[in-house]
Design a protein around this motif. Structure first.
Motif, PDB file in Angstrom:
ATOM      1  N   SER A 142       0.816  -1.221   0.000  1.00 60.91           N
ATOM      2  CA  SER A 142       0.000   0.000   0.000  1.00 60.91           C
ATOM      3  C   SER A 142       0.847   1.267   0.000  1.00 60.91           C
ATOM      4  CB  SER A 142      -0.949   0.003   1.200  1.00 60.91           C
ATOM      5  OG  SER A 142      -0.215   0.094   2.405  1.00 60.91           O
TER       6      SER A 142
ATOM      7  N   GLU B  29      -8.448   0.541  -5.676  1.00 59.17           N
ATOM      8  CA  GLU B  29      -8.346  -0.627  -4.806  1.00 59.17           C
ATOM      9  C   GLU B  29      -9.646  -1.450  -4.786  1.00 59.17           C
ATOM     10  OE1 GLU B  29      -6.696   0.310  -0.976  1.00 59.17           O
ATOM     11  OE2 GLU B  29      -5.173   1.652  -1.832  1.00 59.17           O
TER      12      GLU B  29
ATOM     13  N   MET C  18     -10.754  -3.460  -2.612  1.00 56.80           N
ATOM     14  CA  MET C  18     -11.407  -3.446  -1.302  1.00 56.80           C
ATOM     15  C   MET C  18     -12.307  -2.213  -1.155  1.00 56.80           C
ATOM     16  SD  MET C  18     -11.519  -5.208   1.547  1.00 56.80           S
ATOM     17  CE  MET C  18     -11.817  -5.005   3.304  1.00 56.80           C
ATOM     18  N   ILE C  19     -11.858  -1.087  -1.695  1.00 58.95           N
ATOM     19  CA  ILE C  19     -12.655   0.138  -1.580  1.00 58.95           C
ATOM     20  C   ILE C  19     -13.888   0.053  -2.488  1.00 58.95           C
ATOM     21  CG2 ILE C  19     -12.598   2.635  -2.054  1.00 58.95           C
ATOM     22  CD1 ILE C  19      -9.675   2.543  -0.888  1.00 58.95           C
TER      23      ILE C  19
ATOM     24  N   ILE D  79     -16.304  -2.330  -0.534  1.00 61.97           N
ATOM     25  CA  ILE D  79     -16.953  -1.628   0.584  1.00 61.97           C
ATOM     26  C   ILE D  79     -18.063  -0.722   0.024  1.00 61.97           C
ATOM     27  CG2 ILE D  79     -16.591   0.154   2.357  1.00 61.97           C
ATOM     28  CD1 ILE D  79     -15.138  -2.260   3.279  1.00 61.97           C
ATOM     29  N   GLY D  80     -17.749  -0.052  -1.069  1.00 59.36           N
ATOM     30  CA  GLY D  80     -18.711   0.874  -1.681  1.00 59.36           C
ATOM     31  C   GLY D  80     -19.991   0.184  -2.117  1.00 59.36           C
TER      32      GLY D  80
ATOM     33  N   ASP E  98     -22.126  -1.238   0.877  1.00 58.50           N
ATOM     34  CA  ASP E  98     -22.824  -0.187   1.631  1.00 58.50           C
ATOM     35  C   ASP E  98     -24.163   0.180   1.005  1.00 58.50           C
ATOM     36  OD1 ASP E  98     -23.050   1.625   3.731  1.00 58.50           O
ATOM     37  OD2 ASP E  98     -22.131   3.250   2.581  1.00 58.50           O
TER      38      ASP E  98
ATOM     39  N   ILE F  36     -24.049  -9.277   6.526  1.00 54.12           N
ATOM     40  CA  ILE F  36     -22.739  -9.334   5.858  1.00 54.12           C
ATOM     41  C   ILE F  36     -21.808 -10.107   6.795  1.00 54.12           C
ATOM     42  CG2 ILE F  36     -20.833  -8.023   4.848  1.00 54.12           C
ATOM     43  CD1 ILE F  36     -22.797  -5.725   4.359  1.00 54.12           C
TER      44      ILE F  36
ATOM     45  N   MET G  70     -20.978  -5.331  11.553  1.00 55.68           N
ATOM     46  CA  MET G  70     -20.315  -5.372  10.254  1.00 55.68           C
ATOM     47  C   MET G  70     -20.956  -4.354   9.292  1.00 55.68           C
ATOM     48  SD  MET G  70     -17.881  -6.993   8.630  1.00 55.68           S
ATOM     49  CE  MET G  70     -17.392  -7.495   6.979  1.00 55.68           C
ATOM     50  N   ILE G  71     -22.262  -4.219   9.376  1.00 54.25           N
ATOM     51  CA  ILE G  71     -22.952  -3.281   8.478  1.00 54.25           C
ATOM     52  C   ILE G  71     -22.644  -1.841   8.899  1.00 54.25           C
ATOM     53  CG2 ILE G  71     -25.264  -2.485   7.774  1.00 54.25           C
ATOM     54  CD1 ILE G  71     -26.011  -5.542   7.726  1.00 54.25           C
TER      55      ILE G  71
ATOM     56  N   ILE H   9     -19.009  -1.245   7.594  1.00 55.71           N
ATOM     57  CA  ILE H   9     -18.995  -1.023   6.133  1.00 55.71           C
ATOM     58  C   ILE H   9     -19.488   0.407   5.855  1.00 55.71           C
ATOM     59  CG2 ILE H   9     -20.109  -1.687   3.955  1.00 55.71           C
ATOM     60  CD1 ILE H   9     -18.370  -3.957   4.739  1.00 55.71           C
ATOM     61  N   GLY H  10     -20.520   0.800   6.567  1.00 50.23           N
ATOM     62  CA  GLY H  10     -21.099   2.130   6.351  1.00 50.23           C
ATOM     63  C   GLY H  10     -20.116   3.253   6.625  1.00 50.23           C
TER      64      GLY H  10
ATOM     65  N   LEU I 140     -16.742   2.935   6.755  1.00 50.83           N
ATOM     66  CA  LEU I 140     -15.554   2.817   5.877  1.00 50.83           C
ATOM     67  C   LEU I 140     -15.834   3.435   4.513  1.00 50.83           C
ATOM     68  CD1 LEU I 140     -14.367  -0.869   6.533  1.00 50.83           C
ATOM     69  CD2 LEU I 140     -13.273   1.241   7.333  1.00 50.83           C
ATOM     70  N   ASP I 141     -17.100   3.380   4.114  1.00 48.92           N
ATOM     71  CA  ASP I 141     -17.473   3.892   2.793  1.00 48.92           C
ATOM     72  C   ASP I 141     -17.429   5.425   2.738  1.00 48.92           C
ATOM     73  OD1 ASP I 141     -18.280   3.579   0.140  1.00 48.92           O
ATOM     74  OD2 ASP I 141     -20.411   3.747   0.657  1.00 48.92           O
TER      75      ASP I 141
ATOM     76  N   ILE J 219     -13.063   7.556   1.367  1.00 48.33           N
ATOM     77  CA  ILE J 219     -12.438   7.935   0.100  1.00 48.33           C
ATOM     78  C   ILE J 219     -13.435   7.699  -1.035  1.00 48.33           C
ATOM     79  CG2 ILE J 219     -11.339   5.629  -0.072  1.00 48.33           C
ATOM     80  CD1 ILE J 219      -8.917   7.094  -1.423  1.00 48.33           C
TER      81      ILE J 219
ATOM     82  N   VAL K 165      -5.796   6.717   1.066  1.00 44.66           N
ATOM     83  CA  VAL K 165      -6.371   5.785   2.036  1.00 44.66           C
ATOM     84  C   VAL K 165      -6.384   4.391   1.425  1.00 44.66           C
ATOM     85  CG1 VAL K 165      -8.470   5.098   3.272  1.00 44.66           C
ATOM     86  CG2 VAL K 165      -7.892   7.523   3.074  1.00 44.66           C
ATOM     87  N   SER K 166      -5.827   3.430   2.139  1.00 49.81           N
ATOM     88  CA  SER K 166      -5.957   2.026   1.739  1.00 49.81           C
ATOM     89  C   SER K 166      -6.697   1.280   2.838  1.00 49.81           C
ATOM     90  CB  SER K 166      -4.580   1.381   1.540  1.00 49.81           C
ATOM     91  OG  SER K 166      -3.921   1.934   0.432  1.00 49.81           O
ATOM     92  N   ILE K 167      -7.669   0.463   2.438  1.00 55.30           N
ATOM     93  CA  ILE K 167      -8.365  -0.383   3.424  1.00 55.30           C
ATOM     94  C   ILE K 167      -7.816  -1.792   3.274  1.00 55.30           C
ATOM     95  CG2 ILE K 167     -10.603  -1.219   4.256  1.00 55.30           C
ATOM     96  CD1 ILE K 167     -11.890   1.263   3.018  1.00 55.30           C
TER      97      ILE K 167
ATOM     98  N   LYS L 117      -8.935  -2.417   9.391  1.00 53.90           N
ATOM     99  CA  LYS L 117      -7.569  -1.897   9.358  1.00 53.90           C
ATOM    100  C   LYS L 117      -7.449  -1.031   8.114  1.00 53.90           C
ATOM    101  CE  LYS L 117      -6.678  -5.372  12.355  1.00 53.90           C
ATOM    102  NZ  LYS L 117      -5.669  -6.402  12.361  1.00 53.90           N
TER     103      LYS L 117
END
Lengths: 497, 497
Positions: A248, A257, A259-260, A263-264, A267, A335, B259-260, B263-264, B266-267, B270, B333-335, B358
Motif C-alpha cells: 500500500s 483498490e 477493497m474500496i 466496501i462501496g 454499503d 454481511i 459489520m454493516i 462497512i457504512g 468505511l465507505d 475515500i 487511504v488504503s483499506i 484496518k
C-alpha cells in the motif's frame, strides 16, 4: 426388573387399545432415571461431525443408535451414504444414516421421525462450567454437549416408541407405524442425506404419511410448535483488481483498490435502520396478515430478556410483533465477512488484489431465490458500474434455500396442539424459526409429505454455545408429549388429511 | 591470489591518495566472481525474520556478517537488542545488531552505512522458477530471495570498503571513516533497533556525519537517488455489538449488525475517484511546486509499463506527473481488511459481534500524524453517530510514522549525483518512495544527521515477490558507485555542510 416397573407394564398392557395417558405418563416418570442414564451414555460420545479426528466416535455413535433401535425390535438398516471430500483431496467415510421401522400395519398412519446425533465442538476451556461430554445434573438441568441438540429429543422419541414394550411386540402396540431416520452430519450440512432421501423416495418414504422434526426449541417457557423456517440466499461478491497483492505504500494512490470498490457496493445493500435497499427484494414479501399480527401478539416472548441475552442496549425493533416478524417472516441482509483481505491480528500494509464478500439474504414467502439472485446481481453490477472502476465484479449465489411454511390448521398441527394441551395443559405458541433448517424443506420437496416441527428443547438450552443443557423436565415431559402425539396422530381420519 | 589480482592491488595502492576511478572500477570488475560467490553464500542462508523456526539461520547470518567485517579489519561489535515477544507469552532472542568501524581519523568525514540481511519468506512452490535460496544466474540476473533486498547492496558496501585492502590497512586507505550498522529484523519491523540507536546516540553515532541507506530500488533503468518517503498512519476502527457472535438466521433482522455499521463508515473515507473524504486531511498537504512538477516531467517512468506490471486496465491517473505525485507526495487511504469477520473459504452464516477494520493513510509533508489521528477519529465518530446505532465504535491509531523528505541540494545529495554521473555517465533521477522506510526517519529524528538513500536495486527486482533478483550489472556497478560515492563524500567541505 423391579416390582414397580412390572406393575407399570401390566398397567400399560391393559390399556393398549384404549389410550390412557395418565398411566403412560406414570410409566415415563418411573423410568426417568433410565432415560437420563441413556442420555449420559450418548453425551459421553464426542460425536463432533466437524472434527475429522473425531470421526471414529461419530461412527461409534451411529452404531449405538442402530443397536438401540434393534434392541427395541425395529427393522434397522445402516445406510452407507458415501465419502466426504476433504480439502487436501483425501476422503473420509461419512457416518451411516440409520433407518428403522416399527410396524407396517396398512391400517395405521405412518410417522417418520428425523433426528441427528452429531454435535457441535466443545471444550472445557471454552468456558464450560462442567465437562461437556460428561452429563452433569445441576438444579434439574442436564448439562452436556448435544444434550438438547439433538440427543435428548432423539432418545425421547425412542422412549415414546419403546414404552409400550411389554408383552405385545412394540410394533403391534404402537398406535401408528413409526419410522426413524437418524443422521450424523447435521451440524456440518447433512452431507449425503438429501441424495439418500431422494434415492429412498419410493421405498423407505413410500408409506410415510407425516414427518416430524424435533431439532429446535421453544421460544419461552410455553411449549411451542414450529410451522415455518426462513430460507437463505448466500452470495459471494468478488472484486478482482491487480494481478497480485500490492504494497500500500508503494502503490497506494495510483491503483483503484478492489477493497474500496467492494466496501462501496456493500454499503448499498441495507440501510442503518434495516431497510433492504436492493430494488425488488422487500416488494416480494407476503404482507403480514391481521391473523398473523394477532397470533404474534399472543405469543409469550420477553423482548427485554432477548435483548439482555444478546447483550445490546437496543434492538432493531422495540415492540414484540415487529421483532418477531423480523426474526421469522421478513428478509434481512447479513454481511458475514470478506475473504482475501487482511484478517489477521497485526498491521499489514497490503492492497488486496482480490476480495470476496460473503453476505446472505434470509428468504420468506413469497420470495423466489431465482428472482432474488437476479435482483441482487443486477443491483450490485449497477452500483459498481457507477463507480467506473477498472476492476471486475463477479456476483454468485452459492446457496439458494427456500423458506418452509406449513399450515397450522392442518390435522398434523391440530394433533400436535392437542398433544401439548394434554401434557402441559396449555395451548402451544405457534412459532417460526428465523434460521434455515434445510431438512424440512428437503423432506417436503422430495417426499411431498406433511412436516411438523415439534420441539421439546428449552428456549435457554444454549445450543452451539457453552453450557448446553436439556432440562430433566423438558426431556421427561417431552417423552410424554411424543407418546401423546402418537396417539393424536392415530386419530386423524383420512378425510381430514 | 592470482597475478591479475596482485597487479590490481599494486594499481590500487599507487592511487590511494589520488582517486583514480578507472583503476578501481577495473579492480571491481576483476573481482566480480568473488563478489557473486559471496552473495551466493549469503543467499543460501534462509534468514527469514518472520519465521521463528528459522531464527537459528538468522543468528548464523548475523555471525557471518560480523565475521566478514572482522576479516576486513573492522572494529566489530555484536549488540544484543533483547528478546522478541511471541503471541503465546514465550520469548525468542532477537538477532544481534552488528556494528563495525573502519577508521577514526578526525580529519575525515564519517559515513554510517545501514543495511539488513534478513529476508522475506520464500518457497519454490510459491511460483519461483529456481530454488529461492540457491543463487542462480540467468541472462545476467542473479535470482534468489534477499538478493536485492538487501543482501547484495550490503555486500556491495563491504566490497567498496575492502577493495582498498592491499598493503595499507583498510581504515587508513579509505577516503572517509566508514561505520556499518546491519540488522536482521527489518522485514518484520526492526524490533529493538530504534532503542539501540537511541542508546548509542552519543557513542556509536556521536562522530557520524552522514547516513546512507541502500534498501530500495531505481524507478527505471536510469540510476536514482531517493530523497523522500511517505509516512503512514495506521488505524483500527472497531465496532462492537452483541456480546457474542450470533447465528444470522436466528438473529438476523432483530439486531443492528456491527459489520454493516463498519462497512457504512468505511465507505465515507475515500471516493471512487480517489478523493479523501475525511475533512482536513487533503487540506494539510504541501502544494505541488512548479520545480517539483518540472522534475517529475523529466523523470524516466513508463506509465504503460507500470500499468502492465500491476495488471490493471486503468490506473487512478493516466499521466506521468499525476501518477508519480500520487505515488510519492499525496496521501491516500488504503483499506487493508477486517479482523473478526468471517474470512475463511466457505459459507458461514454468522453475525460477527466485534469487527475491526484496518486502514491506513500515507503521510506526506506537511501532514501531522497527531492532527490526522484526531481528524480521522472525529470524522468516523461523526458518521457513526448519524447511524444511531446501539453498537460502539472505537478508533485508534496504532502507527503514526512521519514522512521523510531531504533537500536534494544538500552536499550529500550532490555527492551522490556526482558519483552516479561518474559511474553511469548520466544524471540520476531524484525520486521518492511511496512506502514508509521508518529507519530513515528514525535516524534523522534520533541522530540529527543527514540521510541519503542511494539505491542500487533495479526497478524490476521483484522485492517481496517470487523470483526476486539482483542483476550482476547493478551489483557490480553498484559497488563502483559506492566507491565513487565515498570519494565524493571526502570532498565535501565543512562549510558546505
Amino acid at each position: 426388573m423391579n416390582i414397580g416397573a412390572s406393575l407399570s407394564i401390566l398397567l400399560v398392557l391393559s390399556t393398549v387399545h384404549a389410550f390412557q395417558y395418565n398411566q403412560l405418563a406414570q410409566y415415563v416418570d418411573e423410568h426417568q432415571e433410565e432415560y437420563v442414564e441413556a442420555l449420559r451414555d450418548w453425551v459421553a460420545v464426542e460425536s463432533d461431525s466437524s472434527n475429522v479426528l473425531r470421526r471414529p466416535e461419530l461412527h461409534r455413535m451411529m452404531e449405538m443408535v442402530a443397536q438401540k433401535l434393534q434392541q427395541m425390535g425395529g427393522a434397522v438398516e445402516s445406510v452407507d451414504v458415501g465419502d466426504q471430500e476433504l480439502p487436501d483431496r483425501q476422503t473420509l467415510a461419512l457416518p451411516k444414516v440409520v433407518t428403522a421401522r416399527f410396524g407396517s400395519d396398512p391400517n395405521k398412519h405412518t410417522l417418520c421421525v428425523y433426528g441427528h446425533v452429531d454435535v457441535q465442538p466443545a471444550k472445557l476451556e471454552d468456558g464450560w462450567a462442567t465437562e461437556p461430554f460428561n452429563l452433569t445434573e445441576i438444579n434439574g438441568n442436564l448439562y452436556g454437549r448435544g444434550a438438547s441438540d439433538n440427543k435428548a429429543p432423539v432418545l425421547a422419541w425412542m422412549h415414546a416408541v419403546e414404552k409400550d414394550n411389554g408383552v405385545l411386540p412394540v410394533d403391534q402396540a404402537l398406535p401408528v407405524n413409526v419410522k426413524f431416520i437418524i443422521e450424523g452430519m447435521e451440524e456440518t450440512g447433512s452431507n449425503g442425506l438429501e441424495a439418500m432421501i431422494l434415492a429412498q423416495k419410493d421405498t423407505f418414504f413410500s408409506d410415510v404419511d407425516y414427518i416430524v422434526v424435533s431439532d429446535c426449541g421453544w421460544l419461552s417457557r410455553r411449549p411451542a410448535i414450529t410451522y415455518g423456517t426462513r430460507g437463505n440466499c448466500y452470495f459471494l461478491a468478488e472484486v478482482h483488481g491487480p494481478k497480485q497483492d500490492l504494497h500500500s505504500g508503494v502503490y497506494g494512490g495510483t491503483v483503484i483498490e478492489p477493497m474500496i470498490d467492494l466496501i462501496g457496493i456493500l454499503d448499498t445493500l441495507i440501510s442503518p435502520s434495516g431497510k433492504i435497499l436492493i430494488p425488488g427484494i422487500q416488494e416480494a414479501v407476503a404482507p403480514l396478515s391481521d391473523d398473523e399480527w394477532r397470533m404474534y401478539q399472543d405469543i409469550e416472548f420477553d423482548v427485554d430478556d432477548y435483548k439482555n441475552k444478546i447483550g445490546v442496549s437496543r434492538l432493531m425493533y422495540s415492540n414484540k410483533v415487529d421483532l418477531l416478524a423480523h426474526k421469522w417472516r421478513y428478509p434481512t441482509v447479513s454481511i458475514h465477512g470478506i475473504e482475501g483481505a487482511f484478517s489477521d491480528p497485526g498491521t499489514k500494509t497490503v492492497i488486496p488484489s482480490k476480495v470476496c464478500a460473503k453476505f446472505s439474504i434470509r428468504q420468506v414467502p413469497n420470495m423466489d431465490p431465482t428472482v432474488v439472485e437476479k435482483k441482487v446481481s443486477d443491483h450490485l453490477h449497477s452500483v459498481f458500474s457507477k463507480r467506473q472502476s477498472p476492476n471486475t465484479l463477479k456476483v454468485s449465489m452459492v446457496i439458494g434455500a427456500k423458506p418452509w411454511l406449513a399450515d397450522i390448521h392442518h390435522p398434523l398441527f391440530e394433533a400436535g396442539k392437542a398433544a401439548i394441551k394434554r401434557v402441559f395443559s396449555v395451548d402451544p405458541d405457534f412459532i417460526r424459526e428465523g434460521g434455515t433448517i434445510p431438512i424440512s424443506r428437503t423432506f417436503q420437496d422430495v417426499t411431498g409429505k406433511s412436516i411438523i416441527m415439534l420441539p421439546i428443547g428449552g428456549f435457554d438450552d444454549g445450543l452451539h454455545s457453552q453450557n448446553e443443557k436439556m432440562s430433566r423436565y423438558n426431556y421427561i415431559e417431552g417423552t410424554k408429549l411424543f407418546i401423546a402425539f402418537l396417539n393424536e396422530l392415530s386419530q386423524i381420519t383420512e378425510a381430514a388429511v
